[in-house]
Design a protein around this motif. Sequence first.
Motif, PDB file in Angstrom:
ATOM      1  N   LYS A  99      12.033  83.103   2.697  1.00  0.00           N
ATOM      2  CA  LYS A  99      12.503  84.049   3.722  1.00  0.00           C
ATOM      3  C   LYS A  99      11.513  85.197   3.920  1.00  0.00           C
ATOM      4  CE  LYS A  99      16.646  86.542   5.226  1.00  0.00           C
ATOM      5  NZ  LYS A  99      15.852  87.378   6.112  1.00  0.00           N
ATOM      6  N   PHE A 100      10.918  85.674   2.810  1.00  0.00           N
ATOM      7  CA  PHE A 100       9.971  86.780   2.930  1.00  0.00           C
ATOM      8  C   PHE A 100       8.830  86.395   3.868  1.00  0.00           C
ATOM      9  CE2 PHE A 100       6.046  88.954   1.717  1.00  0.00           C
ATOM     10  CZ  PHE A 100       6.444  90.286   1.754  1.00  0.00           C
ATOM     11  N   TRP A 101       8.271  85.225   3.693  1.00  0.00           N
ATOM     12  CA  TRP A 101       7.128  84.829   4.514  1.00  0.00           C
ATOM     13  C   TRP A 101       7.545  84.434   5.930  1.00  0.00           C
ATOM     14  CZ3 TRP A 101       2.842  86.726   3.121  1.00  0.00           C
ATOM     15  CH2 TRP A 101       2.581  86.942   1.769  1.00  0.00           C
ATOM     16  N   GLU A 102       8.745  83.993   6.090  1.00  0.00           N
ATOM     17  CA  GLU A 102       9.233  83.708   7.451  1.00  0.00           C
ATOM     18  C   GLU A 102       9.410  84.982   8.262  1.00  0.00           C
ATOM     19  OE1 GLU A 102      11.886  79.608   6.788  1.00  0.00           O
ATOM     20  OE2 GLU A 102      12.860  81.578   6.826  1.00  0.00           O
ATOM     21  N   ASP A 103       9.737  86.081   7.584  1.00  0.00           N
ATOM     22  CA  ASP A 103      10.095  87.318   8.286  1.00  0.00           C
ATOM     23  C   ASP A 103       8.923  88.273   8.516  1.00  0.00           C
ATOM     24  OD1 ASP A 103      12.665  86.416   8.343  1.00  0.00           O
ATOM     25  OD2 ASP A 103      13.396  87.689   6.705  1.00  0.00           O
ATOM     26  N   ILE A 104       7.711  87.873   8.157  1.00  0.00           N
ATOM     27  CA  ILE A 104       6.556  88.752   8.358  1.00  0.00           C
ATOM     28  C   ILE A 104       6.397  89.075   9.846  1.00  0.00           C
ATOM     29  CG2 ILE A 104       4.028  88.931   8.205  1.00  0.00           C
ATOM     30  CD1 ILE A 104       5.363  89.214   5.515  1.00  0.00           C
ATOM     31  N   ASP A 105       6.300  90.363  10.128  1.00  0.00           N
ATOM     32  CA  ASP A 105       6.120  90.828  11.508  1.00  0.00           C
ATOM     33  C   ASP A 105       4.694  91.364  11.648  1.00  0.00           C
ATOM     34  OD1 ASP A 105       6.099  92.046  13.973  1.00  0.00           O
ATOM     35  OD2 ASP A 105       7.769  93.415  13.577  1.00  0.00           O
ATOM     36  N   PHE A 106       3.819  90.589  12.315  1.00  0.00           N
ATOM     37  CA  PHE A 106       2.421  91.024  12.362  1.00  0.00           C
ATOM     38  C   PHE A 106       2.111  91.944  13.529  1.00  0.00           C
ATOM     39  CE2 PHE A 106       2.701  86.384  12.973  1.00  0.00           C
ATOM     40  CZ  PHE A 106       2.566  86.281  14.343  1.00  0.00           C
ATOM     41  N   THR A 107       3.159  92.520  14.127  1.00  0.00           N
ATOM     42  CA  THR A 107       2.935  93.577  15.127  1.00  0.00           C
ATOM     43  C   THR A 107       2.949  94.970  14.474  1.00  0.00           C
ATOM     44  OG1 THR A 107       5.289  93.833  15.662  1.00  0.00           O
ATOM     45  CG2 THR A 107       4.028  92.166  16.905  1.00  0.00           C
ATOM     46  N   LEU A 108       3.292  95.017  13.180  1.00  0.00           N
ATOM     47  CA  LEU A 108       3.359  96.309  12.491  1.00  0.00           C
ATOM     48  C   LEU A 108       1.956  96.876  12.273  1.00  0.00           C
ATOM     49  CD1 LEU A 108       6.029  95.565   9.716  1.00  0.00           C
ATOM     50  CD2 LEU A 108       6.389  96.522  12.004  1.00  0.00           C
ATOM     51  N   ASP A 109       1.852  98.217  12.170  1.00  0.00           N
ATOM     52  CA  ASP A 109       0.550  98.812  11.865  1.00  0.00           C
ATOM     53  C   ASP A 109       0.308  98.764  10.352  1.00  0.00           C
ATOM     54  OD1 ASP A 109       1.851 100.998  10.591  1.00  0.00           O
ATOM     55  OD2 ASP A 109       1.887 102.156  12.446  1.00  0.00           O
ATOM     56  N   LYS A 110      -0.884  99.187   9.953  1.00  0.00           N
ATOM     57  CA  LYS A 110      -1.292  99.037   8.554  1.00  0.00           C
ATOM     58  C   LYS A 110      -0.371  99.784   7.605  1.00  0.00           C
ATOM     59  CE  LYS A 110      -5.377  99.234   5.587  1.00  0.00           C
ATOM     60  NZ  LYS A 110      -6.831  99.532   5.511  1.00  0.00           N
ATOM     61  N   ARG A 111       0.014 101.005   7.946  1.00  0.00           N
ATOM     62  CA  ARG A 111       0.894 101.784   7.077  1.00  0.00           C
ATOM     63  C   ARG A 111       2.251 101.114   6.922  1.00  0.00           C
ATOM     64  NH1 ARG A 111       0.491 103.714   2.931  1.00  0.00           N
ATOM     65  NH2 ARG A 111      -1.490 104.575   3.680  1.00  0.00           N
ATOM     66  N   GLN A 112       2.789 100.589   7.993  1.00  0.00           N
ATOM     67  CA  GLN A 112       4.081  99.894   7.918  1.00  0.00           C
ATOM     68  C   GLN A 112       3.975  98.626   7.076  1.00  0.00           C
ATOM     69  OE1 GLN A 112       4.487  99.645  12.250  1.00  0.00           O
ATOM     70  NE2 GLN A 112       6.374 100.868  12.149  1.00  0.00           N
ATOM     71  N   ILE A 113       2.856  97.935   7.184  1.00  0.00           N
ATOM     72  CA  ILE A 113       2.659  96.715   6.390  1.00  0.00           C
ATOM     73  C   ILE A 113       2.617  97.049   4.902  1.00  0.00           C
ATOM     74  CG2 ILE A 113       0.924  94.959   5.800  1.00  0.00           C
ATOM     75  CD1 ILE A 113       0.396  94.689   8.811  1.00  0.00           C
ATOM     76  N   ILE A 114       1.922  98.134   4.542  1.00  0.00           N
ATOM     77  CA  ILE A 114       1.873  98.545   3.130  1.00  0.00           C
ATOM     78  C   ILE A 114       3.270  98.901   2.624  1.00  0.00           C
ATOM     79  CG2 ILE A 114       1.055 100.356   1.558  1.00  0.00           C
ATOM     80  CD1 ILE A 114      -1.539 100.428   3.249  1.00  0.00           C
ATOM     81  N   ASP A 115       3.998  99.692   3.400  1.00  0.00           N
ATOM     82  CA  ASP A 115       5.331 100.128   2.981  1.00  0.00           C
ATOM     83  C   ASP A 115       6.321  98.964   2.909  1.00  0.00           C
ATOM     84  OD1 ASP A 115       4.374 102.694   2.846  1.00  0.00           O
ATOM     85  OD2 ASP A 115       5.193 103.327   4.775  1.00  0.00           O
ATOM     86  N   ASN A 116       6.330  98.136   3.965  1.00  0.00           N
ATOM     87  CA  ASN A 116       7.336  97.076   4.062  1.00  0.00           C
ATOM     88  C   ASN A 116       7.005  95.854   3.217  1.00  0.00           C
ATOM     89  OD1 ASN A 116       8.489  98.781   5.892  1.00  0.00           O
ATOM     90  ND2 ASN A 116       8.197  97.475   7.680  1.00  0.00           N
ATOM     91  N   TYR A 117       5.717  95.524   3.119  1.00  0.00           N
ATOM     92  CA  TYR A 117       5.348  94.260   2.489  1.00  0.00           C
ATOM     93  C   TYR A 117       4.687  94.435   1.117  1.00  0.00           C
ATOM     94  CZ  TYR A 117       6.374  92.591   7.197  1.00  0.00           C
ATOM     95  OH  TYR A 117       6.999  92.320   8.391  1.00  0.00           O
ATOM     96  N   GLU A 118       3.649  95.240   1.015  1.00  0.00           N
ATOM     97  CA  GLU A 118       3.004  95.391  -0.296  1.00  0.00           C
ATOM     98  C   GLU A 118       3.960  96.049  -1.284  1.00  0.00           C
ATOM     99  OE1 GLU A 118      -1.039  97.044  -2.467  1.00  0.00           O
ATOM    100  OE2 GLU A 118      -0.629  97.674  -0.423  1.00  0.00           O
ATOM    101  N   ILE A 119       4.485  97.204  -0.928  1.00  0.00           N
ATOM    102  CA  ILE A 119       5.408  97.910  -1.824  1.00  0.00           C
ATOM    103  C   ILE A 119       6.785  97.243  -1.800  1.00  0.00           C
ATOM    104  CG2 ILE A 119       6.537 100.127  -2.281  1.00  0.00           C
ATOM    105  CD1 ILE A 119       4.027 101.456  -1.013  1.00  0.00           C
TER     106      ILE A 119
END
Length: 477
Positions: free
Chosen positions: A166-186
């Motif tokens: 589910k995590f990989w299905e829900d990746i939204d690649f329209t997010l900016d870099k800061r949102q990607i760090i907050d939502n996905y890395e952390i």
Amino acid sequence: MNNRLKNKFQIRKIRYIRNSSFNKLTLFSHFDIHNRIDEYVIEYLKSLNKFGFDIVFITTSDTLSMIEINKIKKYINILIIKENIGYDFAAWQCGLNIVNNYKKYDTILHVNDSIIFPISNPSRLFKNASKYDFYGLTSSIQKGFHIQSFFLFFNKRLINSKLYKKFWEDIDFTLDKRQIIDNYEIGLTKLIQKHNYKVGALVNHNDIKQLNNHNPYWFAWDIIIDKFNAPFIKKNMLLKSHSEYKEETKFLKYFISQEYLNRVENYIIKYDNSNSKRILGNLSNDYDIYQVLERKLENILIKENSKILLYGYGIYGKVIHSILKDKISLIVDKKYGEKDIGTSVHKNQLFSTLKNDIDYNKFDLIISTPLNDNSNVVNFFKKRIEQKDNIVPLKNIFNKKDLNDIKIIAKAIYPDYQRKLPDSKITTVLNSNYKNIIKFITNYIHFHKLLEKNQLDINSKKLSLILLKNKGNTYIL
């Protein structure tokens, strides 16, 4: 590949090069502004292939030529060239969708090209990773605990889970870099921990005391390599325009063996040639031992004004004392009496034995210098202090090479370890290729107040030091 996937991930080209050979998979995210595949990337892929990983190479360098692709063909299974959207997480999502039945793998490794890897043998890393569901190279507490995303292991139990899918299905690649760090890395680490999977890292932020809330690979790269034998270094650290640590990168030769050093040198020359002399001059020549020792001691200090107890005042204790100077609040050595103190230590600073009536909790750090079994000393302190990990044996600070360097320097310059010198004009001669000898001796002379500053004549070009003593004796070093 169907058109739906091609359109979703904006894939420009895909090449299936060879069938699966292993039970481990790497999804490798790559980008190069010049549309090249650098030597360090080739070495990275070669190492992963050697350790039994199938490799899906996902690049957003959209005009990569066949000349470049041919450099890596023998190491990879699938090549994907896609639009540069969504950063690493979008690249990994794309690669996972292209792989046929990813659940057949026991391990899936998600990496990018931001590190030079390996710079030491990575066998221990791969062995440790197999003990966890989710594992990385470094953990951080910036914005909350998380495993840093440039190198992520997922093992079988997690790969087969609904959470991973589910995590990989829900990746939204329209997010900016800061949102990607907050939502996905952390967010990924938090999600995995929430579901009680076992999480770990080769370098845990808790193991580096002075790190506080700083990024581990920026502020403690040398500890990471030296203490944890971490097989990587962040490539941007080597570039003057990025490095917050540019003075300390001159010690790279000391921390990276010659076997792996060439790939670091080549990267610096290629991308920061104007700065290469500063770093590579130190890579190619003798490094400053004394500064390396200083740096390693600084790395263990809990705070800038740490109060330190030094146990043992032999060769190693004297060198540590000359580096840390006033940070040493108390020196203890059972072999020394007041008559042996001389000018180096104030008489109230040295006790002949350990005493029960001292509050040892007032010290931020206790450094124990004996190399032989000193368990009795360690146990003495452990019974009397609350923070047990404030006791640091010498072998936890310095490696064998450091200790040998200390011994050579100390025997050369400390009277305790020289033969008795006759009353002649020239008492001893020392030839050395190390510039650090001059700095060390200068420090020693000033610390022990043997001379006034204007009596010191240093010729750094000839690597020589002339020392005029009050009694007429002369040391030439």
